[in-house]
Design a protein around this motif. Structure first.
Motif, PDB file in Angstrom:
ATOM      1  N   VAL A 141       0.856  -1.193  -0.074  1.00  0.00           N
ATOM      2  CA  VAL A 141       0.043  -0.079   0.145  1.00  0.00           C
ATOM      3  C   VAL A 141       0.713   1.101  -0.036  1.00  0.00           C
ATOM      4  O   VAL A 141       0.392   2.411   0.391  1.00  0.00           O
ATOM      5  CB  VAL A 141      -1.135  -0.091   1.155  1.00  0.00           C
ATOM      6  CG1 VAL A 141      -1.923  -1.366   1.145  1.00  0.00           C
ATOM      7  CG2 VAL A 141      -0.343   0.017   2.546  1.00  0.00           C
TER       8      VAL A 141
ATOM      9  N   GLU B 233       3.261   4.290  -1.565  1.00  0.00           N
ATOM     10  CA  GLU B 233       3.226   5.270  -2.859  1.00  0.00           C
ATOM     11  C   GLU B 233       3.980   4.463  -3.956  1.00  0.00           C
ATOM     12  O   GLU B 233       5.013   3.902  -3.821  1.00  0.00           O
ATOM     13  CB  GLU B 233       3.608   6.738  -2.202  1.00  0.00           C
ATOM     14  CG  GLU B 233       2.855   7.159  -1.394  1.00  0.00           C
ATOM     15  CD  GLU B 233       1.351   7.404  -1.660  1.00  0.00           C
ATOM     16  OE1 GLU B 233       1.082   7.637  -2.972  1.00  0.00           O
ATOM     17  OE2 GLU B 233       0.343   7.018  -0.973  1.00  0.00           O
TER      18      GLU B 233
ATOM     19  N   PRO C 173      -1.849   1.604  -3.834  1.00  0.00           N
ATOM     20  CA  PRO C 173      -1.662   2.505  -2.946  1.00  0.00           C
ATOM     21  C   PRO C 173      -2.839   2.533  -1.739  1.00  0.00           C
ATOM     22  O   PRO C 173      -3.904   2.550  -2.257  1.00  0.00           O
ATOM     23  CB  PRO C 173      -1.395   3.731  -3.623  1.00  0.00           C
ATOM     24  CG  PRO C 173      -0.784   3.203  -5.039  1.00  0.00           C
ATOM     25  CD  PRO C 173      -1.700   1.882  -5.282  1.00  0.00           C
ATOM     26  N   LEU C 174      -2.491   3.025  -0.566  1.00  0.00           N
ATOM     27  CA  LEU C 174      -3.378   3.174   0.619  1.00  0.00           C
ATOM     28  C   LEU C 174      -4.735   3.904   0.040  1.00  0.00           C
ATOM     29  O   LEU C 174      -5.876   3.589   0.373  1.00  0.00           O
ATOM     30  CB  LEU C 174      -2.897   3.816   1.853  1.00  0.00           C
ATOM     31  CG  LEU C 174      -3.695   3.797   3.050  1.00  0.00           C
ATOM     32  CD1 LEU C 174      -4.356   2.514   3.410  1.00  0.00           C
ATOM     33  CD2 LEU C 174      -2.992   4.744   4.144  1.00  0.00           C
ATOM     34  N   GLY C 175      -4.368   5.158  -0.612  1.00  0.00           N
ATOM     35  CA  GLY C 175      -5.439   6.063  -0.966  1.00  0.00           C
ATOM     36  C   GLY C 175      -6.345   5.640  -1.907  1.00  0.00           C
ATOM     37  O   GLY C 175      -7.509   6.011  -2.015  1.00  0.00           O
ATOM     38  N   ASP C 176      -5.859   4.623  -2.721  1.00  0.00           N
ATOM     39  CA  ASP C 176      -6.760   3.956  -3.778  1.00  0.00           C
ATOM     40  C   ASP C 176      -7.615   2.752  -3.652  1.00  0.00           C
ATOM     41  O   ASP C 176      -8.404   2.317  -4.136  1.00  0.00           O
ATOM     42  CB  ASP C 176      -5.784   3.516  -4.812  1.00  0.00           C
ATOM     43  CG  ASP C 176      -5.015   4.471  -5.550  1.00  0.00           C
ATOM     44  OD1 ASP C 176      -5.067   5.785  -5.064  1.00  0.00           O
ATOM     45  OD2 ASP C 176      -4.152   4.276  -6.633  1.00  0.00           O
TER      46      ASP C 176
ATOM     47  N   CYS D 186       3.324  -1.927   3.944  1.00  0.00           N
ATOM     48  CA  CYS D 186       3.857  -0.729   3.851  1.00  0.00           C
ATOM     49  C   CYS D 186       5.388  -0.609   4.049  1.00  0.00           C
ATOM     50  O   CYS D 186       6.024  -1.485   4.302  1.00  0.00           O
ATOM     51  CB  CYS D 186       2.863   0.304   4.600  1.00  0.00           C
ATOM     52  SG  CYS D 186       3.085   0.333   6.263  1.00  0.00           S
TER      53      CYS D 186
ATOM     54  N   ARG E 124       0.868   2.366   7.608  1.00  0.00           N
ATOM     55  CA  ARG E 124      -0.344   2.325   6.395  1.00  0.00           C
ATOM     56  C   ARG E 124      -0.981   1.049   6.577  1.00  0.00           C
ATOM     57  O   ARG E 124      -2.117   1.152   6.507  1.00  0.00           O
ATOM     58  CB  ARG E 124       0.577   2.868   5.501  1.00  0.00           C
ATOM     59  CG  ARG E 124       0.854   4.378   5.411  1.00  0.00           C
ATOM     60  CD  ARG E 124       1.406   4.929   4.279  1.00  0.00           C
ATOM     61  NE  ARG E 124       3.035   4.465   4.433  1.00  0.00           N
ATOM     62  CZ  ARG E 124       3.535   4.857   3.525  1.00  0.00           C
ATOM     63  NH1 ARG E 124       3.431   5.173   2.094  1.00  0.00           N
ATOM     64  NH2 ARG E 124       5.181   4.033   3.655  1.00  0.00           N
TER      65      ARG E 124
ATOM     66  N   ARG F  37      -3.587   0.372   9.096  1.00  0.00           N
ATOM     67  CA  ARG F  37      -4.898   1.192   9.010  1.00  0.00           C
ATOM     68  C   ARG F  37      -5.461   0.573   7.794  1.00  0.00           C
ATOM     69  O   ARG F  37      -6.763   0.396   7.858  1.00  0.00           O
ATOM     70  CB  ARG F  37      -4.599   2.657   8.680  1.00  0.00           C
ATOM     71  CG  ARG F  37      -3.974   3.732   9.909  1.00  0.00           C
ATOM     72  CD  ARG F  37      -4.022   5.095   9.269  1.00  0.00           C
ATOM     73  NE  ARG F  37      -3.389   5.623   8.313  1.00  0.00           N
ATOM     74  CZ  ARG F  37      -1.839   5.704   8.469  1.00  0.00           C
ATOM     75  NH1 ARG F  37      -1.416   5.773   9.476  1.00  0.00           N
ATOM     76  NH2 ARG F  37      -1.331   6.222   7.272  1.00  0.00           N
ATOM     77  N   ALA F  38      -4.859   0.321   6.897  1.00  0.00           N
ATOM     78  CA  ALA F  38      -5.293  -0.591   5.743  1.00  0.00           C
ATOM     79  C   ALA F  38      -6.267  -1.855   6.246  1.00  0.00           C
ATOM     80  O   ALA F  38      -7.195  -2.303   5.880  1.00  0.00           O
ATOM     81  CB  ALA F  38      -4.567  -0.960   4.667  1.00  0.00           C
TER      82      ALA F  38
ATOM     83  N   TRP G   1      -9.410  -1.062   8.317  1.00  0.00           N
ATOM     84  CA  TRP G   1     -10.477  -0.911   7.302  1.00  0.00           C
ATOM     85  C   TRP G   1     -10.902  -2.068   6.496  1.00  0.00           C
ATOM     86  O   TRP G   1     -12.195  -2.243   6.407  1.00  0.00           O
ATOM     87  CB  TRP G   1     -10.028   0.344   6.589  1.00  0.00           C
ATOM     88  CG  TRP G   1     -11.182   0.939   5.673  1.00  0.00           C
ATOM     89  CD1 TRP G   1     -12.115   1.763   6.097  1.00  0.00           C
ATOM     90  CD2 TRP G   1     -11.745   0.437   4.321  1.00  0.00           C
ATOM     91  NE1 TRP G   1     -13.047   2.097   5.215  1.00  0.00           N
ATOM     92  CE2 TRP G   1     -12.819   1.265   4.039  1.00  0.00           C
ATOM     93  CE3 TRP G   1     -11.124  -0.095   3.343  1.00  0.00           C
ATOM     94  CZ2 TRP G   1     -13.441   1.286   2.844  1.00  0.00           C
ATOM     95  CZ3 TRP G   1     -11.829  -0.394   2.166  1.00  0.00           C
ATOM     96  CH2 TRP G   1     -12.805   0.438   1.753  1.00  0.00           C
TER      97      TRP G   1
END
Length: 109
Positions: free
Chosen positions: A21, A23, A39-42, A61, A66, A69-70, A73
């Protein structure tokens, strides 16, 4: 907050299917040979790209924050995932195989 499920890098095969995850620049510098870059935001928009597997899917990560957190979620969304403890820093430090997209020596940035 519930405990985040984790796995040690040394408990995974070098070519394990893992979700990375980090960048784009981190991915290019060095990643696990069997990794999928997401990537985390995706992640929320690309859930359909998560591979289906019979085992818990490792998420990684740089150091574990990160990906933690992934994992938290994704577990809430019903996915069977685990955080790779220590991230790619621990993966690299334990001598696990890595590859880079640059053709140079893979490293963790």
């Amino acid at each position: 907050m519930s405990e985040i499920p984790t796995v040690l890098p040394t408990d995974l095969p070098d070519d394990a299917l893992v979700i990375d995850v980090r960048e784009h620049d981190e991915w290019i510098a060095g990643h696990a040979p069997g990794a999928v870059h997401l990537p985390l935001g995706d992640i929320p928009a690309r859930l359909d790209e998560l591979p289906t597997t019979d085992e818990s899917l490792p998420i990684v990560c740089r150091s574990g924050g990160r990906s933690g957190r992934a994992v938290q979620w994704l577990v809430q969304q019903g996915f069977d995932v685990v955080n790779v403890e220590g991230g790619m820093k621990a993966w690299h430090a334990s001598g696990k195989a890595m590859t880079s997209e640059t053709g140079g020596e893979p490293h963790v940035v």
